[in-house]
Design an enzyme around this catalytic site. Structure first.
Site, PDB file in Angstrom:
ATOM      1  N   SER A 150      37.094  35.053  32.410  1.00 19.56           N
ATOM      2  CA  SER A 150      35.721  35.212  33.981  1.00 19.56           C
ATOM      3  C   SER A 150      35.240  36.609  34.322  1.00 19.56           C
ATOM      4  O   SER A 150      34.876  36.939  34.133  1.00 19.56           O
ATOM      5  CB  SER A 150      37.093  34.700  35.026  1.00 19.56           C
TER       6      SER A 150
ATOM      7  N   LYS B  44      38.775  41.020  39.898  1.00 20.39           N
ATOM      8  CA  LYS B  44      37.389  40.814  39.627  1.00 20.39           C
ATOM      9  C   LYS B  44      36.061  42.195  40.134  1.00 20.39           C
ATOM     10  O   LYS B  44      37.260  42.645  40.296  1.00 20.39           O
ATOM     11  CB  LYS B  44      37.088  39.254  40.953  1.00 20.39           C
TER      12      LYS B  44
END
EC number: 3.4.21.89
Length: 280
Positions: A43, A120
């Site tokens: 990701s 993230k």
């Protein structure tokens, strides 16, 4: 009791004490200073690759219940959550010696529902309006600056312990073929520039509603935009949603080393170009 028995008992006791103090010191170090983190998914490509190993700086944002480590040893049935140890600190969304994160920081945080550790990039601060339009990030109704940076290529092969194949813009690609993704440089309003990947146009999360980040919360997105479950997905066991300040664990600053194999112990698969690589 013989001298030999007494000597053996003393040796055992010294070993127990040594292990106890070693575990205590390691626990304090991991709780207060740095936490090891191994990248399990794609990701955050190409900023972070599957198999990157890094230490999370826990001093960056101060301390909360999330600073305590999860202890999970499935083989022995051990599943101790940070809230089981430091739950008395949970619930007020504050931090001890707290310091606000900056837009563009790569952050490890505790998922608000599943309590798993995620990594993230922080794109939305409290009060910000965040929206995706046609694959472009809009902050407070203004599109961020995007520049083309040439294709990102990798081999179409199983990656990491889960053995998942990467998604490719040029799919279908056979195993061992060249997998291509579009790469761009995104510059956030505070000047932080970072690489991001785009796999396919018109993905579900390329166009979203407008989100307003509430006070005491943050909006996170993965750099591999078409392959990231992040704050664009409402908070469930599936999506991340808005992340409370107290759920931040720390900032990721540098990759220590990286393994392209199924385990970080397979030293012959280590990526020589990623030793001590700074995280942009």
């Amino acid at each position: 009791m013989s001298e030999e028995s007494q000597g053996f008992g003393a040796a055992i006791w010294e070993t127990v004490k040594t292990i106890f103090w070693a575990l205590l010191i390691a626990g304090v170090f991991r709780t207060l200073f740095f936490q090891p983190f191994w990248i399990p998914s794609s990701s955050m490509k190409d900023t972070l690759l599957i198999g990157d190993f890094l230490f999370v700086n826990k001093m960056s944002y101060g301390y909360s219940y999330a600073s305590c480590p999860n202890i999970k040893i499935a083989r022995f049935g051990v599943d101790i959550d940070a809230s089981d140890i430091c739950g008395f600190l949970d619930g007020d969304n504050t931090r001890l010696f707290g310091s606000e994160p900056k837009q563009g920081d790569v952050v490890v945080f505790r998922h608000p529902v599943t309590h798993q550790d995620y990594i993230k990039r922080l794109v939305g601060l409290p009060g910000d309006k965040v929206q995706m339009k046609g694959g472009v990030l809009y902050l407070n109704d203004e599109p961020v600056k995007i520049e083309e940076a040439g294709p990102f290529t990798e081999v179409k092969e199983p990656q990491g312990p889960e053995g998942r194949f990467p998604r490719c813009t040029n799919d279908p690609v056979g195993e061992d073929g060249v997998c291509v993704k579009q790469r761009q440089i995104e510059t956030l309003p505070n000047g932080v520039a970072h690489s991001m990947l785009n796999i396919q146009p018109n993905e579900d999360l390329d166009d979203t509603k407008a989100f307003t980040v509430p006070e005491g919360h943050f909006f996170f997105m993965g750099d591999n935009r078409d392959n990231s479950l992040d704050s664009r997905v409402l908070q469930t066991s599936f999506g991340v949603g808005m992340v409370p300040f107290e759920n931040l664990i720390g900032r990721a600053d540098r990759v220590m080393f990286s393994s392209a194999g199924r385990s970080m112990l397979f030293f012959w698969t280590w990526r020589s170009d990623r030793f001590f690589k700074a995280i942009d």
